[in-house]
Scaffold this motif. Sequence first.
Motif, short mmCIF file in Angstrom:
data_model
loop_
_atom_site.label_atom_id
_atom_site.label_comp_id
_atom_site.label_asym_id
_atom_site.label_seq_id
_atom_site.Cartn_x
_atom_site.Cartn_y
_atom_site.Cartn_z
N GLY A 52 1.03 -1.35 -0.10
CA GLY A 52 -0.09 0.07 -0.07
C GLY A 52 0.82 1.21 0.02
N LYS A 53 0.07 2.17 0.56
CA LYS A 53 0.73 3.57 0.12
C LYS A 53 1.69 3.84 1.59
CE LYS A 53 0.08 8.42 -0.52
NZ LYS A 53 -1.12 9.51 -0.70
N ILE A 54 2.95 4.23 1.56
CA ILE A 54 3.87 4.60 2.68
C ILE A 54 4.13 5.95 2.48
CG2 ILE A 54 4.64 2.23 2.74
CD1 ILE A 54 7.18 2.95 1.36
N THR A 55 4.53 6.43 3.41
CA THR A 55 4.95 8.08 3.82
C THR A 55 6.04 8.42 2.72
OG1 THR A 55 4.46 7.85 6.00
CG2 THR A 55 5.36 9.90 5.37
N LEU A 56 7.05 7.80 2.76
CA LEU A 56 8.34 7.91 2.07
C LEU A 56 8.91 6.86 1.23
CD1 LEU A 56 10.43 9.87 4.65
CD2 LEU A 56 8.93 10.92 2.68
N SER A 57 9.69 7.02 0.02
CA SER A 57 10.08 6.07 -0.64
C SER A 57 11.66 5.95 -0.45
CB SER A 57 10.13 6.38 -2.09
OG SER A 57 10.94 7.58 -2.44
N HIS A 58 12.35 4.91 -0.83
CA HIS A 58 13.59 4.79 -0.60
C HIS A 58 14.44 6.02 -1.16
CE1 HIS A 58 13.29 3.52 -4.92
NE2 HIS A 58 14.69 3.71 -4.91
N LYS A 59 14.04 6.70 -1.97
CA LYS A 59 14.67 7.81 -2.41
C LYS A 59 14.94 8.95 -1.30
CE LYS A 59 13.02 7.67 -7.24
NZ LYS A 59 12.22 8.43 -8.69
N VAL A 60 13.98 9.12 -0.41
CA VAL A 60 14.17 9.76 0.78
C VAL A 60 15.16 9.28 1.60
CG1 VAL A 60 13.02 10.89 2.66
CG2 VAL A 60 11.55 10.61 0.37
N ILE A 61 15.42 7.93 1.80
CA ILE A 61 16.32 7.29 2.59
C ILE A 61 17.67 7.86 1.91
CG2 ILE A 61 17.61 5.17 3.37
CD1 ILE A 61 14.61 4.07 3.64
N ARG A 62 17.73 7.75 0.67
CA ARG A 62 19.12 8.34 -0.31
C ARG A 62 19.60 9.70 0.34
NH1 ARG A 62 18.21 5.98 -6.35
NH2 ARG A 62 18.50 3.79 -6.06
N LEU A 63 18.19 10.39 0.06
CA LEU A 63 18.38 11.97 0.44
C LEU A 63 19.02 12.29 1.70
CD1 LEU A 63 18.09 14.81 -0.39
CD2 LEU A 63 15.84 14.88 0.42
N ALA A 64 18.22 11.27 2.85
CA ALA A 64 18.93 11.57 4.09
C ALA A 64 20.32 11.23 4.32
CB ALA A 64 17.75 10.76 5.06
N ALA A 65 20.70 10.10 3.65
CA ALA A 65 22.06 9.71 3.87
C ALA A 65 22.98 10.60 3.31
CB ALA A 65 22.04 8.41 3.23
N LEU A 66 22.49 11.30 2.07
CA LEU A 66 23.34 12.39 1.38
C LEU A 66 23.48 13.40 2.32
CD1 LEU A 66 24.80 13.13 -1.22
CD2 LEU A 66 22.65 14.03 -2.04
N LEU A 67 22.34 13.79 2.92
CA LEU A 67 22.47 15.00 3.79
C LEU A 67 23.49 14.82 4.89
CD1 LEU A 67 18.97 16.15 3.91
CD2 LEU A 67 20.66 17.49 2.60
N ILE A 68 23.22 13.79 5.53
CA ILE A 68 24.23 13.30 6.47
C ILE A 68 25.62 13.42 6.19
CG2 ILE A 68 24.77 11.49 8.36
CD1 ILE A 68 21.89 10.38 8.34
N GLY A 69 26.02 12.61 5.12
CA GLY A 69 27.25 12.81 4.49
C GLY A 69 27.82 14.24 4.35
N ILE A 70 26.96 15.12 3.74
CA ILE A 70 27.36 16.36 3.51
C ILE A 70 27.69 17.16 4.85
CG2 ILE A 70 26.79 18.46 2.68
CD1 ILE A 70 25.23 17.08 0.70
N LEU A 71 26.83 16.79 5.70
CA LEU A 71 26.75 17.54 6.97
C LEU A 71 28.19 17.19 7.59
CD1 LEU A 71 23.14 17.45 8.16
CD2 LEU A 71 24.64 19.54 7.62
N LEU A 93 32.40 11.39 2.93
CA LEU A 93 32.24 11.11 1.53
C LEU A 93 32.05 9.77 1.05
CD1 LEU A 93 35.60 13.15 0.43
CD2 LEU A 93 33.35 13.67 -0.03
N ALA A 94 32.45 8.91 2.01
CA ALA A 94 32.04 7.30 1.65
C ALA A 94 30.73 7.48 1.98
CB ALA A 94 32.69 6.55 2.72
N ILE A 95 29.82 8.27 2.92
CA ILE A 95 28.63 7.89 3.31
C ILE A 95 27.79 8.44 2.01
CG2 ILE A 95 26.80 8.74 4.56
CD1 ILE A 95 28.40 8.71 6.90
N MET A 96 28.45 9.55 1.47
CA MET A 96 27.76 10.16 0.36
C MET A 96 27.68 9.20 -0.85
SD MET A 96 29.33 14.16 0.64
CE MET A 96 28.81 14.56 -0.85
N GLY A 97 28.79 8.61 -1.11
CA GLY A 97 28.97 7.35 -2.19
C GLY A 97 28.01 6.30 -1.92
N ILE A 98 27.75 5.70 -0.74
CA ILE A 98 26.73 4.86 -0.43
C ILE A 98 25.44 5.11 -0.44
CG2 ILE A 98 26.10 3.46 1.59
CD1 ILE A 98 28.72 3.44 2.83
N SER A 99 25.11 6.55 -0.33
CA SER A 99 23.81 6.92 -0.56
C SER A 99 23.32 6.77 -1.75
CB SER A 99 23.68 8.43 -0.06
OG SER A 99 24.44 9.26 -1.11
#
Length: 208
Positions: A52-71, A93-99
């Motif tokens: 069914g419908k969920i709040t966020l997709s895996h793309k948001v997890i990617r974005l969160a991981a990317l933001l964490i890496g940048i920060l 940088l590794a976290i950004m790559g993993i994201s």
Amino acid sequence: MNGTAHTAIGAATGFVAASTFHSNPTETIILIGLGAVSGLMPDLDIDGKLRGKITLSHKVIRLAALLIGILMVFYSFYEGRAAEQWFGIASGLAIMGISSLIKQKHMLTITGIGVLAGGISLSEVWLILLGVYIVIASISSHRSYTHSILGVIFFGIISSKLEGSLGIDGVFYACLGGYISHLIADLKILPFNRRGIKLFLPLSKIEL
């Protein structure tokens, strides 16, 4: 409620915190950004396999991981010392790559471990706790512990440690306010939510 709405509400809490503490323009931007990111944090528990419908997709997890890496890169650059600084930057940088590779829930666990390692390297308690939070979120079912009072308390500790590290008044309230705003927006009493949250886990599994 979708991710955009959670982000907007979280950013608004950051702005309120900045206004309350009469922050300067730079601090205001930081508090708004922290509020926005915190507004997304509870939904790191989404594994992309829910029906069914969920709040966020895996793309948001990617974005969160990317933001964490940048920060993490920026924080290590400005706050780190010598080898610790470069290790922190490399970890970010590794976290950004993993994201960019995140497609399944277990990839988020790797991100959490990376954040945890970076926190240990930089001797930053808030970063260590954030890594632990991400790992827990990655193995939790959706709208469970990250959407509970336990999640609020744990994230509140992270927020408190982050404020102490950054030395910016209002960080605690911006982060915790953004986090709590997400839980409020997910309550079943709101007409646009089919599901609620199990706020009192593990004592009660009743959805509110």
